[in-house]
Write an enzyme that holds these catalytic residues in place. Structure first.
Site, PDB file in Angstrom:
ATOM      1  N   LYS A 170      14.315  -5.743  10.483  1.00 48.86           N
ATOM      2  CA  LYS A 170      15.758  -5.558  10.279  1.00 48.86           C
ATOM      3  C   LYS A 170      16.375  -5.569  11.680  1.00 48.86           C
ATOM      4  CE  LYS A 170      19.023  -3.201  10.484  1.00 48.86           C
ATOM      5  NZ  LYS A 170      20.272  -3.523  11.281  1.00 48.86           N
ATOM      6  N   GLY A 201      21.069  -7.149   7.941  1.00 50.01           N
ATOM      7  CA  GLY A 201      21.861  -6.155   7.226  1.00 50.01           C
ATOM      8  C   GLY A 201      22.297  -5.015   8.125  1.00 50.01           C
ATOM      9  N   GLY A 203      22.496  -1.079   9.492  1.00 46.71           N
ATOM     10  CA  GLY A 203      21.541  -0.007   9.736  1.00 46.71           C
ATOM     11  C   GLY A 203      21.455   1.015   8.620  1.00 46.71           C
ATOM     12  N   PRO A 204      22.597   1.632   8.276  1.00 47.83           N
ATOM     13  CA  PRO A 204      22.534   2.691   7.256  1.00 47.83           C
ATOM     14  C   PRO A 204      22.156   2.179   5.860  1.00 47.83           C
ATOM     15  CG  PRO A 204      24.546   2.855   8.572  1.00 47.83           C
ATOM     16  CD  PRO A 204      23.913   1.545   8.914  1.00 47.83           C
ATOM     17  N   GLY A 207      18.500  -0.916   7.107  1.00 44.64           N
ATOM     18  CA  GLY A 207      17.627  -0.205   8.046  1.00 44.64           C
ATOM     19  C   GLY A 207      17.069   1.061   7.420  1.00 44.64           C
ATOM     20  N   GLU A 245      11.539   3.887  20.472  1.00 39.87           N
ATOM     21  CA  GLU A 245      11.881   3.492  21.830  1.00 39.87           C
ATOM     22  C   GLU A 245      13.364   3.748  21.962  1.00 39.87           C
ATOM     23  OE1 GLU A 245      12.876   2.365  24.858  1.00 39.87           O
ATOM     24  OE2 GLU A 245      12.732   0.256  24.321  1.00 39.87           O
ATOM     25  N   CYS A 279      18.098  -0.172  28.282  1.00 37.85           N
ATOM     26  CA  CYS A 279      17.702   1.238  28.123  1.00 37.85           C
ATOM     27  C   CYS A 279      17.005   1.762  29.369  1.00 37.85           C
ATOM     28  CB  CYS A 279      16.839   1.413  26.880  1.00 37.85           C
ATOM     29  SG  CYS A 279      15.624   0.123  26.676  1.00 37.85           S
ATOM     30  N   GLU A 371      23.470   8.633  28.249  1.00 38.08           N
ATOM     31  CA  GLU A 371      23.316   7.189  28.387  1.00 38.08           C
ATOM     32  C   GLU A 371      24.659   6.513  28.107  1.00 38.08           C
ATOM     33  OE1 GLU A 371      20.902   4.906  25.457  1.00 38.08           O
ATOM     34  OE2 GLU A 371      19.884   4.140  27.238  1.00 38.08           O
TER      35      GLU A 371
HETATM   36  P1  NAP Z   1      21.642   2.060  16.842  1.00 34.85           P
HETATM   37  O1  NAP Z   1      22.686   2.364  15.834  1.00 34.85           O
HETATM   38  O2  NAP Z   1      20.599   3.069  17.097  1.00 34.85           O
HETATM   39  O3  NAP Z   1      21.003   0.660  16.408  1.00 34.85           O
HETATM   40  C1  NAP Z   1      19.660   0.267  16.547  1.00 34.85           C
HETATM   41  C2  NAP Z   1      19.145  -0.344  15.256  1.00 34.85           C
HETATM   42  O4  NAP Z   1      19.030   0.662  14.243  1.00 34.85           O
HETATM   43  C3  NAP Z   1      20.079  -1.408  14.668  1.00 34.85           C
HETATM   44  O5  NAP Z   1      19.314  -2.390  14.029  1.00 34.85           O
HETATM   45  C4  NAP Z   1      20.863  -0.592  13.684  1.00 34.85           C
HETATM   46  O6  NAP Z   1      21.506  -1.367  12.704  1.00 34.85           O
HETATM   47  C5  NAP Z   1      19.786   0.284  13.106  1.00 34.85           C
HETATM   48  N1  NAP Z   1      20.293   1.489  12.437  1.00 34.85           N
HETATM   49  C6  NAP Z   1      21.485   2.118  12.588  1.00 34.85           C
HETATM   50  N2  NAP Z   1      21.564   3.180  11.784  1.00 34.85           N
HETATM   51  C7  NAP Z   1      20.412   3.241  11.074  1.00 34.85           C
HETATM   52  C8  NAP Z   1      19.902   4.117  10.067  1.00 34.85           C
HETATM   53  N3  NAP Z   1      20.597   5.170   9.625  1.00 34.85           N
HETATM   54  N4  NAP Z   1      18.676   3.863   9.564  1.00 34.85           N
HETATM   55  C9  NAP Z   1      17.950   2.821  10.010  1.00 34.85           C
HETATM   56  N5  NAP Z   1      18.377   1.955  10.941  1.00 34.85           N
HETATM   57  C10 NAP Z   1      19.593   2.167  11.485  1.00 34.85           C
HETATM   58  O7  NAP Z   1      22.301   1.702  18.214  1.00 34.85           O
HETATM   59  P2  NAP Z   1      23.758   1.083  18.409  1.00 34.85           P
HETATM   60  O8  NAP Z   1      24.761   1.760  17.534  1.00 34.85           O
HETATM   61  O9  NAP Z   1      23.646  -0.360  18.258  1.00 34.85           O
HETATM   62  O10 NAP Z   1      24.043   1.525  19.916  1.00 34.85           O
HETATM   63  C11 NAP Z   1      24.478   2.866  20.202  1.00 34.85           C
HETATM   64  C12 NAP Z   1      23.844   3.388  21.463  1.00 34.85           C
HETATM   65  O11 NAP Z   1      22.422   3.376  21.350  1.00 34.85           O
HETATM   66  C13 NAP Z   1      24.089   2.563  22.713  1.00 34.85           C
HETATM   67  O12 NAP Z   1      25.302   2.836  23.293  1.00 34.85           O
HETATM   68  C14 NAP Z   1      22.926   2.956  23.560  1.00 34.85           C
HETATM   69  O13 NAP Z   1      23.177   4.161  24.215  1.00 34.85           O
HETATM   70  C15 NAP Z   1      21.805   3.145  22.579  1.00 34.85           C
HETATM   71  N6  NAP Z   1      20.946   1.952  22.507  1.00 34.85           N
HETATM   72  C16 NAP Z   1      19.736   2.012  23.080  1.00 34.85           C
HETATM   73  C17 NAP Z   1      18.913   0.908  23.048  1.00 34.85           C
HETATM   74  C18 NAP Z   1      17.568   0.913  23.650  1.00 34.85           C
HETATM   75  O14 NAP Z   1      17.057  -0.149  23.985  1.00 34.85           O
HETATM   76  N7  NAP Z   1      16.915   2.028  23.790  1.00 34.85           N
HETATM   77  C19 NAP Z   1      19.335  -0.255  22.435  1.00 34.85           C
HETATM   78  C20 NAP Z   1      20.592  -0.285  21.825  1.00 34.85           C
HETATM   79  C21 NAP Z   1      21.368   0.833  21.870  1.00 34.85           C
HETATM   80  P3  NAP Z   1      23.017  -1.823  12.989  1.00 34.85           P
HETATM   81  O15 NAP Z   1      22.923  -2.875  14.029  1.00 34.85           O
HETATM   82  O16 NAP Z   1      23.509  -2.354  11.708  1.00 34.85           O
HETATM   83  O17 NAP Z   1      23.775  -0.627  13.465  1.00 34.85           O
END
Ligand code: NAP
Ligand code: MG
Length: 464
Positions: A170, A201, A203-204, A207, A245, A279, A371
């Site tokens: 996903k 799709g 995340g919520p 995912g 990660e 990250c 972050e």
């Molecule tokens: P995120 O919401 O954690 O997204 C990462 C992945 O998880 C995406 O595929 C996302 O789908 C999915 N996801 C979101 N909510 C979920 C849930 N409840 N259950 C299962 N999967 C779920 O991150 P983001 O909103 O894109 O970014 C927010 C912050 O996260 C950034 O500002 C940054 O600080 C951090 N971040 C860290 C990394 C890293 O490499 N460690 C990478 C990206 C972001 P969707 O795309 O549909 O939301």
């Protein structure tokens, strides 16, 4: 941009179960460039079933044959590198050169490393009167972010396939087109049907359904700490393996004996790359008090080279742009000194943020703790080495870092005391075999190389 209107499940592109779609936006000009299907729990269930059916066959495939298929996949990634780079630029906004070298280039190295590892790894060990078998964990649910759209996928899928696992991916809603290209590459490489499956799709929805699916044996997630914590709890409740990660707030520690100009310049480049959406970025620069003013001047000069729209791209989305600008405002409000950049958007169109340098940042400030995920560097002043260590280790994160000193041994001695998963010594080069992952709240588990492969294996011991 070309987009598929279905899911890649069981070796075929099939229509999604529901009618909803996700609009893909080019963050450089804010135009909608494509739509992809928004998968539901039903699509996830189809994909997990396909992965489960493919598991026994793939797990029993000799490692040398798995290696050959991963090598074929690497070759397709090489052949389609231009298309991959253009797609990453279109949906992430990265400058084309960065997309070519890093976004398209690094996954080739990583896929290649797993083609070699699958062929050479010893999936059997002996200890005393036992033989230990290293067997695939099973069906992997991979959930990836948008910041390195292909790398994050390959860093999970390649080791999973090398181990003999099957996968449901996903990808992030912001960068699904790169994930679709990857699925095409898998297909072209001749991987058996169901070994890799893609559900685009939200995340919520998709995912969450994947993370909670009872027939998924391991969930590998990269993204925010908030979502990671939730996925960890879900996986823990179901007693399934989980790899997380998460974020970072890595320290770039410049010891007094270091080449200051080099350390500052490489440090700024490290954060500006990919618009700070990395990250492992060294977002806190730690400088001795006697060199602080010089370092601030060097940082100001270094960041001036990053002209938005030329050398540095936009952030991925309006949401991320707002978030990062909010952090810059918070830095000012808490008393940090703006040396370059600021909260104002540097261009009218596109989700750009000004490359920003803060001085007089103290360790407890929000911008030194959280972050930001944007082109923002904080310069912190330290009194002596122990003070530098306290500051470096003084966040909830521990993903990466850097140490600079005239003498390599001096830098290594400091690096040994850092609570973090990866440290570059005097600008050490990227190594696709080096284990990558976090101490503390930066995560659980390791990616890349042999350590990344063992995440996807479970052990069985036979006694003789
Ligand atoms: P995120 O919401 O954690 O997204 C990462 C992945 O998880 C995406 O595929 C996302 O789908 C999915 N996801 C979101 N909510 C979920 C849930 N409840 N259950 C299962 N999967 C779920 O991150 P983001 O909103 O894109 O970014 C927010 C912050 O996260 C950034 O500002 C940054 O600080 C951090 N971040 C860290 C990394 C890293 O490499 N460690 C990478 C990206 C972001 P969707 O795309 O549909 O939301
Ligand atoms: Mg999200």
């Amino acid at each position: 941009m070309k987009a598929r209107d279905g899911m890649y499940i069981g070796g075929q592109w099939r229509p999604a179960r529901g009618p909803d779609t996700i609009a893909v936006v080019n963050p450089a000009d804010e135009q909608v460039i494509a739509h992809v299907p928004a998968g539901t729990a039903l699509d996830v269930d189809d994909a997990v079933r396909a992965a489960r059916e493919a598991l026994p066959g793939w797990a029993a495939t000799p490692p040398a044959e798995r290696a050959a298929r991963i090598a074929a996949l690497r070759d397709v990634l090489v052949a389609r590198a231009d298309e991959i780079a253009e797609t990453v630029t279109a949906e992430l906004g990265a400058p084309l050169q960065l997309s070519q070298t890093v976004h398209a280039g690094v996954p080739v190295l990583v896929a290649g490393s797993y083609a070699e590892l699958a062929a050479s790894y010893s999936f059997e060990e002996k200890t005393g009167n036992s033989t230990v078998l290293l067997e695939p964990v099973g069906v992997v649910g991979a959930i990836t972010p948008w910041n390195y759209p292909l790398h994050q996928v390959v860093a999970k899928v390649a080791p999973a396939l090398a181990a003999g696992c099957t996968v449901v991916l996903k990808p992030a809603e912001d960068t699904p087109l790169t994930a679709q290209l990857f699925a095409e590459a898998v297909d072209e490489a001749g991987l058996p049907a169901g070994v890799f499956n893609l559900v685009t799709g939200l995340g919520p929805v998709a995912g969450q359904a994947l993370a909670a699916h009872e027939d998924v044996d391991l969930v590998s997630f990269t993204g925010s700490t908030a979502v990671g914590r939730q996925i960890g709890a879900t996986a823990g409740g179901a007693v399934k393996r989980v790899a997380l990660e998460l974020g970072g707030k890595s320290a770039n520690v410049i010891l007094p004996s270091a080449d200051l100009a080099k350390a500052v310049n490489v440090g700024i480049a490290n954060v500006m790359s990919n618009s700070g959406q990395t990250c492992s970025a060294w977002t806190r620069m730690l400088v001795h008090k006697d060199q602080y003013d010089e370092a601030v001047a060097l940082a100001r000069a270094a960041v001036a080279k990053y002209v938005p729209g030329e050398r540095i791209g936009p952030l991925v989305s309006a949401r991320q742009q707002q978030r990062v600008r909010g952090y810059i405002e918070k830095g000012v409000a808490e008393g940090a000194r703006l040396v370059a950049g600021g909260p104002e958007a540097p261009r009218e169109t596109g989700y750009y943020v000004s490359p920003t340098v803060f001085a007089d940042v103290t360790p407890e400030m929000t911008i030194a703790q959280e972050e930001i995920f944007g082109p923002v560097v904080s310069l912190l002043k330290y009194e002596d080495e122990d003070d530098a260590l306290r500051i470096a280790n003084g966040t909830v994160y521990g993903l990466a870092g850097a140490v600079w000193a005239a003498d390599e041994a001096e830098a290594v001695a400091f690096a040994r005391r850092m609570d973090t998963g990866q440290v570059d010594i005097n600008g050490g080069r990227f190594n696709p075999l080096a284990p990558f992952g976090g101490y503390k709240q930066s995560g659980v588990g390791r990616e890349l190389g042999q350590h990344g492969l063992s995440e996807y294996l479970q052990t069985k011991s036979l006694q003789f």
